[in-house]
Write an enzyme that holds these catalytic residues in place. Structure first.
Site, PDB file in Angstrom:
ATOM      1  N   LEU A  74      25.160  34.123   7.009  1.00  0.00           N
ATOM      2  CA  LEU A  74      24.845  34.920   8.241  1.00  0.00           C
ATOM      3  C   LEU A  74      23.254  35.264   8.468  1.00  0.00           C
ATOM      4  O   LEU A  74      23.004  34.995   9.597  1.00  0.00           O
ATOM      5  CB  LEU A  74      25.712  36.212   8.030  1.00  0.00           C
ATOM      6  CG  LEU A  74      25.725  37.401   9.006  1.00  0.00           C
ATOM      7  CD1 LEU A  74      26.867  38.185   8.927  1.00  0.00           C
ATOM      8  CD2 LEU A  74      24.625  38.257   8.903  1.00  0.00           C
ATOM      9  N   LEU A  80      21.620  34.657  15.240  1.00  0.00           N
ATOM     10  CA  LEU A  80      22.269  35.989  15.307  1.00  0.00           C
ATOM     11  C   LEU A  80      21.270  37.072  14.665  1.00  0.00           C
ATOM     12  O   LEU A  80      21.177  38.176  15.247  1.00  0.00           O
ATOM     13  CB  LEU A  80      23.396  35.820  14.069  1.00  0.00           C
ATOM     14  CG  LEU A  80      23.952  37.421  13.869  1.00  0.00           C
ATOM     15  CD1 LEU A  80      24.853  37.819  15.100  1.00  0.00           C
ATOM     16  CD2 LEU A  80      25.201  37.082  12.678  1.00  0.00           C
ATOM     17  N   TYR A 148      30.704  31.766   9.618  1.00  0.00           N
ATOM     18  CA  TYR A 148      30.155  32.362   8.347  1.00  0.00           C
ATOM     19  C   TYR A 148      30.998  32.222   7.071  1.00  0.00           C
ATOM     20  O   TYR A 148      30.684  32.634   6.062  1.00  0.00           O
ATOM     21  CB  TYR A 148      29.218  33.516   8.363  1.00  0.00           C
ATOM     22  CG  TYR A 148      28.358  33.578   9.630  1.00  0.00           C
ATOM     23  CD1 TYR A 148      27.411  32.820   9.801  1.00  0.00           C
ATOM     24  CD2 TYR A 148      28.831  34.518  10.690  1.00  0.00           C
ATOM     25  CE1 TYR A 148      26.537  32.940  11.032  1.00  0.00           C
ATOM     26  CE2 TYR A 148      27.787  34.599  11.829  1.00  0.00           C
ATOM     27  CZ  TYR A 148      26.757  33.647  11.816  1.00  0.00           C
ATOM     28  OH  TYR A 148      26.129  33.839  13.029  1.00  0.00           O
ATOM     29  N   HIS A 263      28.982  45.547  18.822  1.00  0.00           N
ATOM     30  CA  HIS A 263      28.058  45.321  18.098  1.00  0.00           C
ATOM     31  C   HIS A 263      26.766  45.040  18.545  1.00  0.00           C
ATOM     32  O   HIS A 263      26.593  44.541  20.010  1.00  0.00           O
ATOM     33  CB  HIS A 263      28.570  43.838  17.298  1.00  0.00           C
ATOM     34  CG  HIS A 263      27.527  43.473  16.009  1.00  0.00           C
ATOM     35  ND1 HIS A 263      26.147  43.325  16.214  1.00  0.00           N
ATOM     36  CD2 HIS A 263      28.300  43.399  14.853  1.00  0.00           C
ATOM     37  CE1 HIS A 263      25.994  43.284  14.828  1.00  0.00           C
ATOM     38  NE2 HIS A 263      27.073  43.331  14.138  1.00  0.00           N
ATOM     39  N   GLU A 343      33.648  46.084  10.554  1.00  0.00           N
ATOM     40  CA  GLU A 343      32.911  46.961  11.485  1.00  0.00           C
ATOM     41  C   GLU A 343      33.999  47.864  12.051  1.00  0.00           C
ATOM     42  O   GLU A 343      33.699  49.275  12.516  1.00  0.00           O
ATOM     43  CB  GLU A 343      32.416  46.062  12.659  1.00  0.00           C
ATOM     44  CG  GLU A 343      31.164  45.388  12.545  1.00  0.00           C
ATOM     45  CD  GLU A 343      31.086  44.155  11.711  1.00  0.00           C
ATOM     46  OE1 GLU A 343      32.068  43.670  11.619  1.00  0.00           O
ATOM     47  OE2 GLU A 343      30.093  43.580  11.462  1.00  0.00           O
ATOM     48  N   GLU A 347      33.123  50.461   8.916  1.00  0.00           N
ATOM     49  CA  GLU A 347      31.925  51.027   9.618  1.00  0.00           C
ATOM     50  C   GLU A 347      32.511  52.452  10.438  1.00  0.00           C
ATOM     51  O   GLU A 347      31.799  53.676  10.396  1.00  0.00           O
ATOM     52  CB  GLU A 347      31.241  50.283  10.463  1.00  0.00           C
ATOM     53  CG  GLU A 347      29.816  50.745  10.924  1.00  0.00           C
ATOM     54  CD  GLU A 347      29.072  49.648  11.812  1.00  0.00           C
ATOM     55  OE1 GLU A 347      27.859  50.179  12.445  1.00  0.00           O
ATOM     56  OE2 GLU A 347      29.383  48.620  11.324  1.00  0.00           O
TER      57      GLU A 347
END
Length: 431
Positions: A74, A80, A148, A263, A343, A347
């Site tokens: 990543l 990215l 990834y 994101h 996420e 998160e």
């Protein structure tokens, strides 16, 4: 060749020379001597099948043991997380420092990411529908290619060849991005990786061991590169939002604030012209329209990494500020994700909502379910794929347009290939 050139023009079996896409002068000289093997066919009722449907996504470590490798890949990807000329030094350093923390986070959500499970399920269920709605391109075979994490793009490509695609047998494959809104950091990076491995495995200029027949009978690719306002996506989000709103008392239901969370991106990516912010906003608007604009709403951004400027306002800050101002009834909507992963499960669920409760939200800050196994969403995927297969198009018209300030040569070559513009006389389309 124009980007609107039907895909079928790329896959006619006769005359043989119409199927050729030589990448070197040597192959131009030899092409008249090559006999193209007909495309692989595994179903006698199918005139154009089988078709590989390749779901592309970021991926996630399925176990905590995979976290280190996941983070290494990543942070090595400048598409990215652009770290400049020191990417090769800073990427490994950041990934090593973050690994223990991220391992704990994955442990807290059950020991790994569920994104592979959901991606494989969605792809398989979609293909079952396509076999019925699009018999001419059946059987539709599901594949997953993560950027990834396993299965990586090169693993997927090797599996395609093993399953009878390419190597002189032809066959069609659709690269179906599972990022509904296009960004060079996500879909762009995944397509760059796919193009790289296509060149390594099927291009005679990169793989001199290929026979002429193998080179001419390569996989024919097309791309579903964005779908931010597709009705299936919009309806699936709306259904999950409506279900969550039902958990609030009727007298406050229309006053609940909807916080659409996507994101974030580094501002350096946004400022070079990346289309992602506009396409995410388009999804939000379409969902709000489907809901009748009954609730107030905001779009916010999550998952910022590092000290550089990122697109905001941040989701965590937005929730904190609203709760402190007395607005406690909030529904968080993961608008740029097609399934649960860290996420959403960590998160949002364990950090953002936990902090809101500590500030006095009293459990009134909640999250709409992710799309996961939603039948509405999976049918939407099938409808989108069905239309693409029947259209004969290689990709969207937007696909050929580079970011105005893009200087990425890899991106240029990838776009040329997937939009069918990799002949010298067609370079003008790639701006």
């Amino acid at each position: 060749m124009s980007v609107q050139t039907p895909f079928r023009a790329l896959s006619r079996r006769a005359p043989a020379v119409q199927c050729l896409h030589p990448r070197s002068q040597r192959w131009q000289h030899q092409r008249s001597m090559v006999t193209v093997v007909p495309p692989v066919t595994q179903d006698s009722t199918s005139s154009k099948g089988p078709t590989a449907m390749v779901f592309m996504n970021m991926g996630g470590p399925s176990t905590t043991d995979e976290v280190g490798n996941f983070l290494s890949r990543l942070f090595a990807d400048g598409d990215l997380i652009p770290l400049g000329p020191l990417q090769s030094y800073l990427g490994p350093l950041i990934s090593r420092r973050r690994t223990p923390k991220i391992i704990k986070q994955y442990a807290d959500i059950g020991g790994g990411s569920p994104i592979r499970k959901w991606s494989e399920y969605q792809a398989e269920e979609m293909c079952k529908i396509l076999d019925k709605t699009n018999p001419e391109t059946a059987p539709h075979k599901p594949y997953v290619a993560f950027r990834y994490a396993d299965p990586l793009t090169e693993e997927m490509y090797a599996k395609l060849l093993e399953d009878g695609f390419g190597k002189g047998k032809g066959g069609r494959a659709v690269a179906f991005t599972q990022y509904p809104q296009y960004s060079c950091s996500t879909t762009g990076s995944s397509l760059n990786e796919l193009w790289k491995w296509r060149q390594r495995m099927e291009s005679p200029s990169r793989n001199p061991s290929l026979t002429p027949a193998e080179a001419e009978g390569s996989i024919q690719w097309s791309v579903i590169d964005r779908w931010p306002t597709h009705p299936g996506l919009v309806n699936a989000f709306a259904e999950n939002i409506e279900a969550k709103l039902q958990t609030y008392p009727e007298e406050v239901r229309d006053k609940v604030v909807l916080l659409y969370s996507a994101h974030s991106l580094p501002m350096s990516v946004v400022n070079r012209g990346d289309p992602y912010p506009a396409e995410v906003a388009a999804t939000v608007w379409a969902v709000q329209q489907r809901l009748g604009f009954r609730n107030p709403y905001r779009l916010c951004w999550q998952s910022q990494v590092g000290p550089s400027a990122w697109l905001g306002a941040q989701t965590s800050d937005t929730v904190k500020n609203l709760v402190q101002k007395g607005q406690k009834d909030l529904v968080l909507v993961p608008i740029a994700f097609t399934s649960d992963h860290i996420e959403t499960l960590f998160e949002i669920d364990q950090e953002v909502i936990h902090e809101a409760n500590e500030l006095g939200a009293e459990g009134r800050v909640r999250r709409a379910e992710s799309l996961n196994g939603s039948p509405t969403f999976i049918k939407g995927l099938a409808d989108l794929a069905s239309a693409h297969l029947k259209s004969g198009e290689l990709c969207s018209k937007q696909m050929g347009l580079r970011c105005p300030a893009c200087k990425n040569e890899k991106c240029l070559q990838s776009k040329k290939f997937f939009s069918g513009q990799d002949k010298p006389d067609n370079e003008a389309f790639i701006m």
